[in-house]
Design a protein around this motif. Structure first.
Motif, PDB file in Angstrom:
ATOM      1  N   VAL A  80       0.861  -1.185   0.000  1.00 30.02           N
ATOM      2  CA  VAL A  80       0.000   0.000   0.000  1.00 30.02           C
ATOM      3  C   VAL A  80       0.898   1.235   0.000  1.00 30.02           C
ATOM      4  O   VAL A  80       1.662   1.446   0.935  1.00 30.02           O
ATOM      5  N   THR A 110      -2.423  -7.619  -0.497  1.00 32.09           N
ATOM      6  CA  THR A 110      -1.921  -6.274  -0.191  1.00 32.09           C
ATOM      7  C   THR A 110      -1.181  -6.294   1.138  1.00 32.09           C
ATOM      8  O   THR A 110      -1.560  -7.000   2.067  1.00 32.09           O
ATOM      9  N   ALA A 121      -5.708  -0.411  -0.414  1.00 33.89           N
ATOM     10  CA  ALA A 121      -5.281  -0.851  -1.749  1.00 33.89           C
ATOM     11  C   ALA A 121      -6.317  -1.809  -2.346  1.00 33.89           C
ATOM     12  O   ALA A 121      -6.649  -1.732  -3.533  1.00 33.89           O
TER      13      ALA A 121
END
Lengths: 181, 181, 181, 181
Positions: A80, A110, A121
């Motif tokens: 992220v 993520t 994300a």
């Protein structure tokens, strides 16, 4: 179970050999081991693919696209960054043809630095995957860096919860709709 | 009005000399003409900046970052790709230091191929700009390709609606909070 | 500074007299004290407004709409429910006429139970406010329940960072664009 | 195929007997006819459920929750209001217990007035459904009002594209993971 389950992993961390990569490969291995008897898992580090420039389709790009299309499961992994997926990952997705992931069973991974960013994300990535036609039948694996030491436990919980649904989406031995059960 | 209004435009279209670029430069000129007496507007095509590779900070990157920080208004422009801003734009934003846009008055410009996608890049971009600390005091200019022939009219409507608020956010001659009016 | 700054607070917590309400009222008081000499702050608990049914426009609704329109700052507060703003808040926003918040300087306040959810209500709420035409010139106040005991410090940090920008957006004594400085 | 496929439809349009309702019921019928031999489809108009107030759990609410839990497919339908799903729908979802839709195969239906808004309710709704644990294995049916006269064709295209995946997610006759094929 199927003998030739192919899992392709695409990693959008601008740093090569990142923890995002090892995390995604661990999930790929868990999925391959859970659903295939002779699992094959390959991963592509986008930081390698774009090492010499960002110009669209070249050899590595075409090979990766072919691998995704002939594979069974695609894992798309990103750290992220600035509250979303990375630009490097999106650069790759932007270069795919329209609906390039049509029918491709896809699982996002993520890895966030903070809990505040854990879900971000994924929130932004899933609509992009949908635009590309990807099937995303199961929840993403969303981790915080502080959880990486306990990755095995997290992977275990994820596969326990979602592997059966993933198998259903892969539809090995699907019966035709309308056929009697 | 101020004599030395600086507008910097960053364009995230992977194609150089795109319509996204000309649209963003037209907005920059309209803002500069509306708010400054000796407007200076410079634009950077990220497709140029990353022409030879995507490795982080190099000369062009540092110059652009300095220009943004010393400028008054930043215009961030992107076509809508796969239902969001481009990976190229995010690649650049990812490479910025944390809170790099703190206090920078920023206006997004998005150009979509279809009406369905008109609002999408803006929807996903604004949280990223917020994460970077940017001020986004006015609505983005969100266009559909079919509207580009009538760009002047669109720019006129946008400046009519938002230029005064943009001037307020720039706070030229701001009085200290608590001072008598 | 202005003598008659009006701050209206709308609280979308289905529970009456919630911590969301007290948090939002504390921000309203901090803004009013910081920007007005005779601040007036009024708050409406949507849980009260819709106590006897959710049918659109009735007396209380019309009074609140009038109050928002004649006021200077609108605070829109919500807990984070199911990863977003509450349905109760959106129910109210849905019943507003198109562009009802055009030109209204608005500050969102969100209170989340977990850090994972801290940014989510804000992420989804700001586009709705934009659709209604609201100006959102400053970042939202986004809190986690565990931070409420230190609310004063959080409010202090927020006003320190954003009160000047809020004052600019309110444009008290705005000079006409084009007038010499 | 299964003899007792149950499809429950929840409609979040504040207007009773809306086109959102008829659209969602048409999709429910198409799914039931495609996958079940003795389909049963029931729909609940949230505008009815909350007619006398928005207070949480009452008789109708509990019945609906039971129906969803014992059913096979849940259709969640909403018009696009202010660029997102309706507050009425979210009010209902907010009142559900945590993870109330765990394992429930869910299909969103959205109806927008303009093409610009076509994708917006879906974009914001899916994360809420995910938070509730719902499975959303197939793309939503996202319509624009102007397409409603050709609803049959749209439903045909949707079922052609997604019914097989929906059947897989329902996992009728699922083989245990690890059993030989």
């Amino acid at each position: 179970m199927t003998a030739n389950l192919n899992v392709t992993t695409v990693v959008g961390n601008p740093k090569r050999l990142s923890r995002t990569l090892t995390t995604a490969e661990a999930l790929a291995a868990a999925i391959a081991a859970g659903l295939g008897t002779e699992p094959r898992a390959e991963s592509v580090d986008l930081a390698e693919l774009y090492l010499t420039g960002l110009e669209p389709p070249h050899g590595g790009f075409e090979r990766l696209l072919g691998q995704i299309r002939s594979g069974d499961v695609l894992i798309v992994a990103t750290p992220v960054y600035k509250g979303s997926y990375t630009g490097l990952l999106k650069l790759f997705l932007d270069q795919l043809p329209p609906k390039a992931l049509e029918g491709t069973v896809t699982v996002p991974v993520t890895v966030a630095a903070s809990r505040e960013h854990r879900l971000l994300a994924d929130l932004h990535l899933r609509p992009v995957l949908a635009e590309l036609g990807a099937k995303t039948p199961v929840p993403s694996l969303t981790l915080v860096e502080g959880e990486l030491p306990e990755l095995d436990a997290r992977l275990g919980a994820w596969t326990e919860a979602h592997l059966a649904d993933l198998a259903d989406a892969l539809a090995f031995g699907r019966r035709p709709i309308g056929a009697s059960a």
